[in-house]
Design an enzyme around this catalytic site. Structure first.
Site, PDB file in Angstrom:
ATOM      1  N   ARG A  43       0.862  -1.290  -0.135  1.00 51.81           N
ATOM      2  CA  ARG A  43       0.007  -0.155  -0.002  1.00 51.81           C
ATOM      3  C   ARG A  43       0.951   1.226  -0.015  1.00 51.81           C
ATOM      4  O   ARG A  43       1.807   1.359   0.704  1.00 51.81           O
ATOM      5  CB  ARG A  43      -0.995  -0.040   1.193  1.00 51.81           C
ATOM      6  CG  ARG A  43      -2.061  -0.976   1.214  1.00 51.81           C
ATOM      7  CD  ARG A  43      -3.252  -0.871   1.824  1.00 51.81           C
ATOM      8  NE  ARG A  43      -3.139  -1.021   3.342  1.00 51.81           N
ATOM      9  CZ  ARG A  43      -3.470  -2.097   3.827  1.00 51.81           C
ATOM     10  NH1 ARG A  43      -3.826  -3.291   3.198  1.00 51.81           N
ATOM     11  NH2 ARG A  43      -3.343  -2.410   5.335  1.00 51.81           N
ATOM     12  N   GLU A  92      17.643  19.781  12.293  1.00 54.28           N
ATOM     13  CA  GLU A  92      16.755  18.909  13.232  1.00 54.28           C
ATOM     14  C   GLU A  92      16.673  19.353  14.620  1.00 54.28           C
ATOM     15  O   GLU A  92      15.523  19.104  15.018  1.00 54.28           O
ATOM     16  CB  GLU A  92      17.442  17.434  13.142  1.00 54.28           C
ATOM     17  CG  GLU A  92      17.444  16.737  11.975  1.00 54.28           C
ATOM     18  CD  GLU A  92      18.315  17.173  10.747  1.00 54.28           C
ATOM     19  OE1 GLU A  92      19.403  17.841  11.132  1.00 54.28           O
ATOM     20  OE2 GLU A  92      18.190  16.617   9.730  1.00 54.28           O
ATOM     21  N   PHE A 117      18.889  11.052  12.200  1.00 56.29           N
ATOM     22  CA  PHE A 117      19.226  12.268  12.506  1.00 56.29           C
ATOM     23  C   PHE A 117      18.260  12.658  13.773  1.00 56.29           C
ATOM     24  O   PHE A 117      18.733  13.349  14.517  1.00 56.29           O
ATOM     25  CB  PHE A 117      18.559  13.137  11.529  1.00 56.29           C
ATOM     26  CG  PHE A 117      19.162  12.958  10.211  1.00 56.29           C
ATOM     27  CD1 PHE A 117      20.735  12.837  10.014  1.00 56.29           C
ATOM     28  CD2 PHE A 117      18.856  13.196   8.901  1.00 56.29           C
ATOM     29  CE1 PHE A 117      21.548  12.601   8.882  1.00 56.29           C
ATOM     30  CE2 PHE A 117      19.464  12.953   7.740  1.00 56.29           C
ATOM     31  CZ  PHE A 117      20.787  12.677   7.773  1.00 56.29           C
ATOM     32  N   ARG A 200       8.315   3.410   4.618  1.00 53.54           N
ATOM     33  CA  ARG A 200       7.657   4.361   3.769  1.00 53.54           C
ATOM     34  C   ARG A 200       7.603   4.036   2.179  1.00 53.54           C
ATOM     35  O   ARG A 200       7.941   2.708   1.897  1.00 53.54           O
ATOM     36  CB  ARG A 200       8.620   5.652   3.581  1.00 53.54           C
ATOM     37  CG  ARG A 200      10.016   5.380   3.103  1.00 53.54           C
ATOM     38  CD  ARG A 200      10.827   6.673   3.328  1.00 53.54           C
ATOM     39  NE  ARG A 200      12.345   6.516   2.900  1.00 53.54           N
ATOM     40  CZ  ARG A 200      12.722   6.667   1.720  1.00 53.54           C
ATOM     41  NH1 ARG A 200      11.832   7.316   0.810  1.00 53.54           N
ATOM     42  NH2 ARG A 200      13.981   6.680   1.484  1.00 53.54           N
TER      43      ARG A 200
END
Length: 348
Positions: A43, A92, A117, A200
């Site tokens: 997905r 960051e 990070f 991701r």
């Protein structure tokens, strides 16, 4: 590759092919290859779409990133809610400090960057500005563990150990698209800071085939087995489920206990399942062998004086890993399905 990349490349010698084994031609860049197997259901951007669906009902939710919206699927949220999206640039520490300030004003920021990070560069800011104050900041980080071949500058192999040690921090390592989709509203409802690993892009959908629902703080037995119990987290639950299928062909019955929440750990369920005598317990994680799921489960069993028939950790070594083709690295460092199967057979 984005501008954060710092190279540490070691040439990888290809493994000799077994007799009759054909060389597989990679169809995508091998260093950023998807963890999805050939033909596996996926997905697209489950985190981004789940956050958009939730934000439609929750106006206090905002999205923040440090120049990595496209690489953390937060661009889906940014397109849907441009007035609730904050691009903080390559900073960051500033990102985390700003998120703390926004949370103090009653908003719920979902903050994305790469896991390296957050865990290395911005750790002190997360500790002092967010965790100590127990603020509602949800830190969602891509490229956890060994999910990129770009080397130690991008491989967050120690992030679970770092954030598990941080007071007030809830730590989650989801397995697949379903896990991510169901985790998003629950971490939004949770009071306090959360660190969640992120898969991701086109994310495999695996747990749909099981009677599984994500519950914050709960481990779930997704498959039972009489000979071996895998206690796994993150993408390694995908691999242990695949390994269990392979082991069944050799009449080895393997179960899988999925542990998506690393902190707080579901001690009761882990002890009930892994503490049963007569089974080999194998922990599996996409993380260094130091300070992650394996050592946590071992501690639970030892403190309860529970004695399974054997105990083994599948995890990344306590080392800086190589750069190279991701499938090759997974095989080299023991995270591939084949490597998991071989590790179990060697101990039975």
């Amino acid at each position: 590759m984005n501008h954060h990349t710092r190279w540490r490349h070691q040439a990888l010698k290809p493994k000799p092919l077994a007799p009759g084994e054909e060389k597989v031609r990679l169809k995508t860049s091998a260093m950023i290859a998807s963890i999805a197997a050939e033909g596996q259901a996926t997905r697209p951007a489950p985190f981004g779409h789940a956050l958009v669906a939730l934000a439609k009902e929750r106006p206090e939710i905002v999205g923040m990133t440090a120049d990595l919206s496209k690489y953390t699927d937060l661009h889906v949220f940014a397109n849907a809610f441009p007035d609730r999206f904050y691009q903080m640039g390559m900073a960051e520490q500033l990102l985390m400090s700003a998120a703390a300030g926004i949370a103090r004003e009653g908003f719920t920021p979902f903050v994305t960057t790469y896991a390296v990070f957050a865990s290395r560069r911005a750790y002190d800011f997360i500790c002092m500005a967010i965790a100590e104050e127990a603020l509602d900041v949800k830190i969602v980080c891509a490229l956890p563990g060994l999910t990129t071949g770009y080397g130690p500058s991008h491989q967050a192999t120690e992030d679970l150990a770092i954030f598990r040690a941080l007071p007030n921090m809830t730590v989650i390592d989801p397995c697949d698209a379903l896990d991510i989709e169901q985790a998003v509203p629950q971490i939004a409802d949770h009071k306090g800071p959360v660190y969640m690993r992120l898969l991701r892009g086109n994310v495999p959908a695996v747990l749909d085939r099981y009677d599984y629902k994500f519950e914050l703080g709960k481990a779930k037995l997704v498959r039972d087995g009489a000979d071996v119990l895998f206690v796994s987290t993150g993408l390694m639950t995908m691999r242990t489920l695949e390994a269990a299928e392979e082991l069944a062909k050799d009449n080895i019955s393997a179960g899988v206990l999925h542990v998506p929440t690393l902190k707080p750990l579901d001690v009761e369920t882990i002890l009930r399942e892994a503490g049963k005598p007569g089974r080999l317990v194998v922990t599996a994680e996409n993380h260094t062998i130091v300070g992650g799921l394996g050592e946590a489960v071992a501690g639970i069993l030892m403190r309860a004086r529970a004695m399974p028939s054997g105990f083994h950790q599948i995890a990344l070594p306590d080392a800086f890993l190589d750069a190279g083709a991701l499938p090759t690295l997974h095989d080299r460092y023991g995270l591939s399905t084949r490597a998991v199967v071989e590790a179990v057979k060697a101990r039975l």
